[in-house]
Design a protein around this motif. Structure first.
Motif, PDB file in Angstrom:
ATOM      1  N   MET A  59       0.838  -1.189   0.000  1.00 55.00           N
ATOM      2  CA  MET A  59       0.000   0.000   0.000  1.00 55.00           C
ATOM      3  C   MET A  59       0.879   1.248   0.000  1.00 55.00           C
ATOM      4  O   MET A  59       1.837   1.333   0.760  1.00 55.00           O
ATOM      5  N   ILE A  60       0.585   2.219  -0.856  1.00 57.57           N
ATOM      6  CA  ILE A  60       1.350   3.451  -0.935  1.00 57.57           C
ATOM      7  C   ILE A  60       0.405   4.621  -0.747  1.00 57.57           C
ATOM      8  O   ILE A  60      -0.569   4.777  -1.486  1.00 57.57           O
ATOM      9  N   LEU A  61       0.685   5.459   0.259  1.00 58.81           N
ATOM     10  CA  LEU A  61      -0.147   6.627   0.527  1.00 58.81           C
ATOM     11  C   LEU A  61      -1.615   6.263   0.614  1.00 58.81           C
ATOM     12  O   LEU A  61      -2.482   6.978   0.136  1.00 58.81           O
ATOM     13  N   GLY A  62      -1.914   5.131   1.197  1.00 61.82           N
ATOM     14  CA  GLY A  62      -3.297   4.747   1.423  1.00 61.82           C
ATOM     15  C   GLY A  62      -3.984   4.111   0.229  1.00 61.82           C
ATOM     16  O   GLY A  62      -5.170   3.826   0.266  1.00 61.82           O
ATOM     17  N   ILE A  63      -3.282   3.874  -0.888  1.00 68.31           N
ATOM     18  CA  ILE A  63      -3.895   3.288  -2.080  1.00 68.31           C
ATOM     19  C   ILE A  63      -3.360   1.886  -2.283  1.00 68.31           C
ATOM     20  O   ILE A  63      -2.208   1.697  -2.695  1.00 68.31           O
ATOM     21  N   PRO A  64      -4.151   0.839  -1.956  1.00 61.12           N
ATOM     22  CA  PRO A  64      -3.682  -0.536  -2.154  1.00 61.12           C
ATOM     23  C   PRO A  64      -3.825  -0.985  -3.602  1.00 61.12           C
ATOM     24  O   PRO A  64      -4.504  -0.351  -4.401  1.00 61.12           O
ATOM     25  N   LYS A  65      -3.166  -2.071  -3.935  1.00 58.50           N
ATOM     26  CA  LYS A  65      -3.393  -2.706  -5.229  1.00 58.50           C
ATOM     27  C   LYS A  65      -4.636  -3.577  -5.133  1.00 58.50           C
ATOM     28  O   LYS A  65      -4.837  -4.275  -4.147  1.00 58.50           O
ATOM     29  N   PHE A  66      -5.446  -3.535  -6.193  1.00 59.67           N
ATOM     30  CA  PHE A  66      -6.726  -4.210  -6.135  1.00 59.67           C
ATOM     31  C   PHE A  66      -6.817  -5.263  -7.232  1.00 59.67           C
ATOM     32  O   PHE A  66      -6.793  -4.935  -8.422  1.00 59.67           O
ATOM     33  N   PRO A  67      -6.926  -6.539  -6.858  1.00 65.11           N
ATOM     34  CA  PRO A  67      -7.134  -7.579  -7.866  1.00 65.11           C
ATOM     35  C   PRO A  67      -8.585  -7.599  -8.327  1.00 65.11           C
ATOM     36  O   PRO A  67      -9.482  -7.146  -7.630  1.00 65.11           O
ATOM     37  N   GLY A  68      -8.816  -8.149  -9.507  1.00 70.49           N
ATOM     38  CA  GLY A  68     -10.174  -8.373  -9.975  1.00 70.49           C
ATOM     39  C   GLY A  68     -10.986  -7.113 -10.141  1.00 70.49           C
ATOM     40  O   GLY A  68     -12.166  -7.078  -9.872  1.00 70.49           O
ATOM     41  N   ARG A  69     -10.377  -6.031 -10.652  1.00 74.39           N
ATOM     42  CA  ARG A  69     -11.079  -4.755 -10.725  1.00 74.39           C
ATOM     43  C   ARG A  69     -12.265  -4.792 -11.685  1.00 74.39           C
ATOM     44  O   ARG A  69     -13.237  -4.098 -11.498  1.00 74.39           O
ATOM     45  N   ARG A  70     -12.146  -5.556 -12.752  1.00 74.67           N
ATOM     46  CA  ARG A  70     -13.157  -5.495 -13.802  1.00 74.67           C
ATOM     47  C   ARG A  70     -14.525  -5.997 -13.340  1.00 74.67           C
ATOM     48  O   ARG A  70     -15.527  -5.738 -13.973  1.00 74.67           O
ATOM     49  N   THR A  71     -14.583  -6.703 -12.250  1.00 75.03           N
ATOM     50  CA  THR A  71     -15.852  -7.249 -11.780  1.00 75.03           C
ATOM     51  C   THR A  71     -16.582  -6.283 -10.844  1.00 75.03           C
ATOM     52  O   THR A  71     -17.662  -6.583 -10.388  1.00 75.03           O
ATOM     53  N   ARG A  72     -15.985  -5.139 -10.553  1.00 74.98           N
ATOM     54  CA  ARG A  72     -16.581  -4.244  -9.567  1.00 74.98           C
ATOM     55  C   ARG A  72     -17.645  -3.356 -10.192  1.00 74.98           C
ATOM     56  O   ARG A  72     -17.498  -2.864 -11.312  1.00 74.98           O
ATOM     57  N   ALA A  73     -18.719  -3.115  -9.434  1.00 73.07           N
ATOM     58  CA  ALA A  73     -19.754  -2.179  -9.873  1.00 73.07           C
ATOM     59  C   ALA A  73     -19.291  -0.772  -9.554  1.00 73.07           C
ATOM     60  O   ALA A  73     -18.835  -0.477  -8.450  1.00 73.07           O
ATOM     61  N   VAL A 112       6.700  13.751  -8.100  1.00 70.30           N
ATOM     62  CA  VAL A 112       5.396  14.263  -7.680  1.00 70.30           C
ATOM     63  C   VAL A 112       4.283  13.753  -8.589  1.00 70.30           C
ATOM     64  O   VAL A 112       3.230  13.310  -8.117  1.00 70.30           O
ATOM     65  N   ALA A 113       4.481  13.807  -9.900  1.00 72.92           N
ATOM     66  CA  ALA A 113       3.431  13.380 -10.818  1.00 72.92           C
ATOM     67  C   ALA A 113       3.065  11.915 -10.600  1.00 72.92           C
ATOM     68  O   ALA A 113       1.895  11.530 -10.702  1.00 72.92           O
ATOM     69  N   GLU A 114       4.061  11.096 -10.270  1.00 73.16           N
ATOM     70  CA  GLU A 114       3.789   9.677 -10.029  1.00 73.16           C
ATOM     71  C   GLU A 114       3.018   9.488  -8.721  1.00 73.16           C
ATOM     72  O   GLU A 114       2.133   8.634  -8.629  1.00 73.16           O
ATOM     73  N   VAL A 115       3.342  10.289  -7.704  1.00 76.32           N
ATOM     74  CA  VAL A 115       2.606  10.215  -6.440  1.00 76.32           C
ATOM     75  C   VAL A 115       1.138  10.560  -6.680  1.00 76.32           C
ATOM     76  O   VAL A 115       0.240   9.874  -6.189  1.00 76.32           O
ATOM     77  N   VAL A 116       0.885  11.613  -7.435  1.00 75.52           N
ATOM     78  CA  VAL A 116      -0.506  12.016  -7.710  1.00 75.52           C
ATOM     79  C   VAL A 116      -1.220  10.934  -8.511  1.00 75.52           C
ATOM     80  O   VAL A 116      -2.393  10.630  -8.272  1.00 75.52           O
ATOM     81  N   SER A 117      -0.507  10.310  -9.456  1.00 79.71           N
ATOM     82  CA  SER A 117      -1.130   9.264 -10.273  1.00 79.71           C
ATOM     83  C   SER A 117      -1.515   8.041  -9.456  1.00 79.71           C
ATOM     84  O   SER A 117      -2.365   7.251  -9.889  1.00 79.71           O
ATOM     85  N   MET A 118      -0.933   7.879  -8.262  1.00 77.53           N
ATOM     86  CA  MET A 118      -1.335   6.770  -7.396  1.00 77.53           C
ATOM     87  C   MET A 118      -2.807   6.866  -7.016  1.00 77.53           C
ATOM     88  O   MET A 118      -3.442   5.853  -6.715  1.00 77.53           O
ATOM     89  N   GLY A 119      -3.353   8.074  -7.025  1.00 72.58           N
ATOM     90  CA  GLY A 119      -4.771   8.227  -6.742  1.00 72.58           C
ATOM     91  C   GLY A 119      -5.671   7.573  -7.768  1.00 72.58           C
ATOM     92  O   GLY A 119      -6.858   7.340  -7.510  1.00 72.58           O
ATOM     93  N   ARG A 120      -5.135   7.260  -8.925  1.00 74.02           N
ATOM     94  CA  ARG A 120      -5.932   6.628  -9.975  1.00 74.02           C
ATOM     95  C   ARG A 120      -5.938   5.100  -9.872  1.00 74.02           C
ATOM     96  O   ARG A 120      -6.643   4.433 -10.635  1.00 74.02           O
ATOM     97  N   ALA A 121      -5.165   4.536  -8.952  1.00 67.79           N
ATOM     98  CA  ALA A 121      -5.044   3.077  -8.857  1.00 67.79           C
ATOM     99  C   ALA A 121      -6.382   2.356  -8.741  1.00 67.79           C
ATOM    100  O   ALA A 121      -6.574   1.305  -9.366  1.00 67.79           O
ATOM    101  N   PRO A 122      -7.352   2.865  -7.946  1.00 71.50           N
ATOM    102  CA  PRO A 122      -8.610   2.116  -7.825  1.00 71.50           C
ATOM    103  C   PRO A 122      -9.376   1.950  -9.127  1.00 71.50           C
ATOM    104  O   PRO A 122     -10.184   1.029  -9.260  1.00 71.50           O
ATOM    105  N   TRP A 123      -9.135   2.845 -10.114  1.00 70.94           N
ATOM    106  CA  TRP A 123      -9.911   2.799 -11.354  1.00 70.94           C
ATOM    107  C   TRP A 123      -9.259   1.962 -12.437  1.00 70.94           C
ATOM    108  O   TRP A 123      -9.833   1.800 -13.523  1.00 70.94           O
ATOM    109  N   ALA A 124      -8.090   1.416 -12.185  1.00 67.97           N
ATOM    110  CA  ALA A 124      -7.408   0.611 -13.194  1.00 67.97           C
ATOM    111  C   ALA A 124      -8.274  -0.576 -13.601  1.00 67.97           C
ATOM    112  O   ALA A 124      -8.861  -1.259 -12.763  1.00 67.97           O
ATOM    113  N   GLY A 125      -8.386  -0.789 -14.893  1.00 64.63           N
ATOM    114  CA  GLY A 125      -9.189  -1.893 -15.400  1.00 64.63           C
ATOM    115  C   GLY A 125     -10.660  -1.584 -15.544  1.00 64.63           C
ATOM    116  O   GLY A 125     -11.435  -2.447 -15.960  1.00 64.63           O
ATOM    117  N   THR A 126     -11.085  -0.345 -15.185  1.00 63.82           N
ATOM    118  CA  THR A 126     -12.479   0.048 -15.369  1.00 63.82           C
ATOM    119  C   THR A 126     -12.569   1.023 -16.541  1.00 63.82           C
ATOM    120  O   THR A 126     -11.558   1.499 -17.062  1.00 63.82           O
TER     121      THR A 126
END
Length: 291
Positions: free
Chosen positions: A1-15, A117-131
């Motif tokens: 987990m980095i800055l509170g954003i974990p890696k999420f498996p199986g993203r495509r199945t999420r509503a 810095v740009a990479e740190v900010v991009s970590m906020g997009r991790a939950p949406w990967a695969g959607t």
């Protein structure tokens, strides 16, 4: 987990979350009691977080503000009562689903590795990967950098920044996450006057766009100027909640903060101005009332 954003498996199945109409309930605490060790920090808290509003949590040190924010985020399990996010108990959401619905800014944004810095900010997009919303990544990061005035040092390593710069980058990460609920713990604490106003102006813009924003503040003047509602915490309970002009009264604040306080309307805006009542005779300090 980095800055509170974990890696999420199986993203495509999420509503994906649905928008909440203005004034609709985004999150709520009902009869909330939270204990840390043997100490009860929150006891019997009821609070509703609504779309389109900025809700400020204020109160003295130890009143339970940060604990309430963590509970509203689903990061602290209550000893009694319940927190609901998007109509479901917070504990019923998987971490991956919860990250699509709320973004959290902790007090301390610690990061050991020298990510740009740009990479740190991009970590906020991790939950949406695969959607389908992964396509927004570039625009979301660029917008967040611009809103927080951090684009000029996007290529600098995060640990090389000043405390105020790191605070703004951490906020940019939260903004890039683009959730309907923002939970911000003292986002103005390390900032100068200009950037305090900038950050709370961004909070107002996000609320105007339909998000629900909960922000912990120590500066009562900032809370009065920028919040739609204020919840005053005292001894682990909500002593009062409502519009700033109705809640931020001298009698209540003097009792809660154990410090005589004066409240008067701003001569131009009418917004409550809150100042400590300073004794003109420093050799005879005012008596502090008990808890």
């Amino acid at each position: 987990m980095i800055l509170g954003i974990p890696k999420f498996p199986g993203r495509r199945t999420r509503a994906l979350p649905s928008p909440v109409p203005p004034g609709g309930t985004v999150a709520e605490a009902v009869g909330l009691r939270v204990a840390l060790g043997r100490r009860t920090v929150l006891d019997g808290v009821d609070l509703t977080v609504r779309a389109g509003e900025v809700l400020a949590l204020v109160g003295p040190n130890g009143a339970g503000k940060s604990t309430l924010l963590a509970a509203l985020a689903g990061d602290l399990a209550p000893a009694a009562g319940e927190v609901r996010i998007a109509g479901r108990p917070a504990g019923a959401w998987a971490a991956a689903e919860l990250a699509l619905r709320r973004a959290v800014l902790p007090q301390d944004a610690a990061l050991s590795f020298p990510f740009p810095v740009a990479e740190v900010v991009s970590m906020g997009r991790a939950p949406w990967a695969g959607t389908v919303r992964e396509a927004e990544d570039g625009a979301a990061v660029a917008e967040a950098l611009a809103l927080t005035e951090t684009a000029e040092f996007a290529g600098r390593p995060f640990p090389a920044l000043s405390g105020g710069e790191r605070a703004r980058v951490a906020l940019a990460r939260v903004l890039a996450q683009r959730t309907g609920l923002l939970l911000l713990d003292e986002p103005t604490a390390a900032l100068d006057l200009r950037h305090q106003e900038l950050v709370l102006g961004v909070c107002r813009e996000r609320a105007a766009a339909g998000a629900a924003v909960v922000v912990v503040l120590h500066d009562l003047g900032l809370a009065a100027a920028h919040a739609d509602r204020v919840a005053v915490l005292h001894g682990g309970r909500v002593a009062a909640a409502g519009p700033p002009a109705e809640v931020l009264g001298g009698e209540l604040l003097s009792r809660v903060y154990r410090q005589p306080v004066e409240v008067f309307p701003h001569p131009r805006t009418g917004t409550p101005v809150v100042l400590p009542a300073r004794n003109p005779n420093p050799d005879n300090p005012p008596h502090l009332t008990g808890p």
